[in-house]
Design a protein around this motif. Sequence first.
Motif, short mmCIF file in Angstrom:
data_model
loop_
_atom_site.label_atom_id
_atom_site.label_comp_id
_atom_site.label_asym_id
_atom_site.label_seq_id
_atom_site.Cartn_x
_atom_site.Cartn_y
_atom_site.Cartn_z
N PHE A 177 0.89 -1.25 0.00
CA PHE A 177 -0.03 0.10 0.18
C PHE A 177 0.86 1.05 -0.04
O PHE A 177 1.96 1.11 0.21
N ARG A 178 0.18 2.25 -0.43
CA ARG A 178 0.87 3.64 -0.12
C ARG A 178 0.37 4.60 0.91
O ARG A 178 -0.99 4.58 1.01
N LYS A 179 0.82 5.34 1.55
CA LYS A 179 0.32 6.44 2.69
C LYS A 179 -0.06 7.75 1.97
O LYS A 179 0.61 7.98 1.00
N ARG A 180 -1.30 7.89 2.23
CA ARG A 180 -1.70 9.19 1.60
C ARG A 180 -2.33 9.86 2.63
O ARG A 180 -2.34 9.27 3.94
N ASP A 181 -2.63 11.23 2.44
CA ASP A 181 -3.14 12.16 3.51
C ASP A 181 -4.33 11.49 4.13
O ASP A 181 -4.61 11.57 5.35
N ASP A 182 -5.13 10.83 3.67
CA ASP A 182 -6.44 10.17 3.94
C ASP A 182 -6.29 8.94 4.52
O ASP A 182 -7.40 8.31 4.79
N GLY A 183 -5.01 8.42 4.66
CA GLY A 183 -4.95 7.12 5.05
C GLY A 183 -3.82 6.41 4.31
O GLY A 183 -2.82 6.84 3.95
N ALA A 184 -4.32 5.21 3.66
CA ALA A 184 -3.65 4.09 2.98
C ALA A 184 -4.41 3.69 1.67
O ALA A 184 -5.72 3.81 1.72
N GLN A 185 -3.72 3.60 0.60
CA GLN A 185 -4.45 3.10 -0.70
C GLN A 185 -3.69 1.81 -0.99
O GLN A 185 -2.42 1.82 -1.08
N CYS A 186 -4.51 1.10 -1.55
CA CYS A 186 -3.87 -0.25 -2.44
C CYS A 186 -2.93 0.26 -3.48
O CYS A 186 -3.13 1.31 -3.94
N THR A 187 -2.25 -0.81 -4.02
CA THR A 187 -1.46 -0.71 -4.92
C THR A 187 -2.06 -0.08 -6.27
O THR A 187 -1.77 0.68 -6.94
N ASP A 188 -3.05 -0.68 -6.48
CA ASP A 188 -4.13 -0.52 -7.71
C ASP A 188 -4.22 0.90 -7.85
O ASP A 188 -4.44 1.71 -8.72
N CYS A 189 -4.98 1.56 -6.64
CA CYS A 189 -5.50 2.68 -6.54
C CYS A 189 -4.20 3.60 -6.62
O CYS A 189 -4.52 4.87 -6.93
N SER A 190 -3.03 3.64 -5.85
CA SER A 190 -2.17 4.22 -5.83
C SER A 190 -1.36 4.72 -7.07
O SER A 190 -0.80 5.47 -7.39
#
Length: 138
Positions: free
Chosen positions: A122-135
């Motif tokens: 996953f990737r860290k985003r301002d709103d939490g974590a995103q799966c690899t597909d969404c990131s």
Amino acid sequence: QKTRMAAIYSYNTTAALPCRACGGTFREQDTVFMFDGRRFHSLCFKCNGCQKPLEDPAQADPVRELPYCKGQCWRRANQTICGGCGEPITDGIFVDVKLLHKKFHKGCFKCSKCGNPITGGFRKRDDGAQCTDCSRGL
């Protein structure tokens, strides 16, 4: 230990340290509670859980240097809370996401974009974590 601030001023060079609860300063005439190595105004010395005033430091147990009533408030403050649903993690099975400084029930660690459970990278985003597909923008 309960004492007058004047006594602390007379022997302690760190008298300017603030109240652990409110961050406010002390005046010489203030009554001070010493608890877990920290100072509290007498009105600020209360359970950090239920907010019930405490008369004596022996009535409380510390959690992160703050007083909690012995028993239920202390147990609740020591629980590990899920970063997803906000409920206690009681079964000992959880995902410890050090990058987010949170722990989650296995099914509660979800992508902040698509909402699917994250089971791999996953990737860290301002709103939490995103799966690899969404990131990756897929």
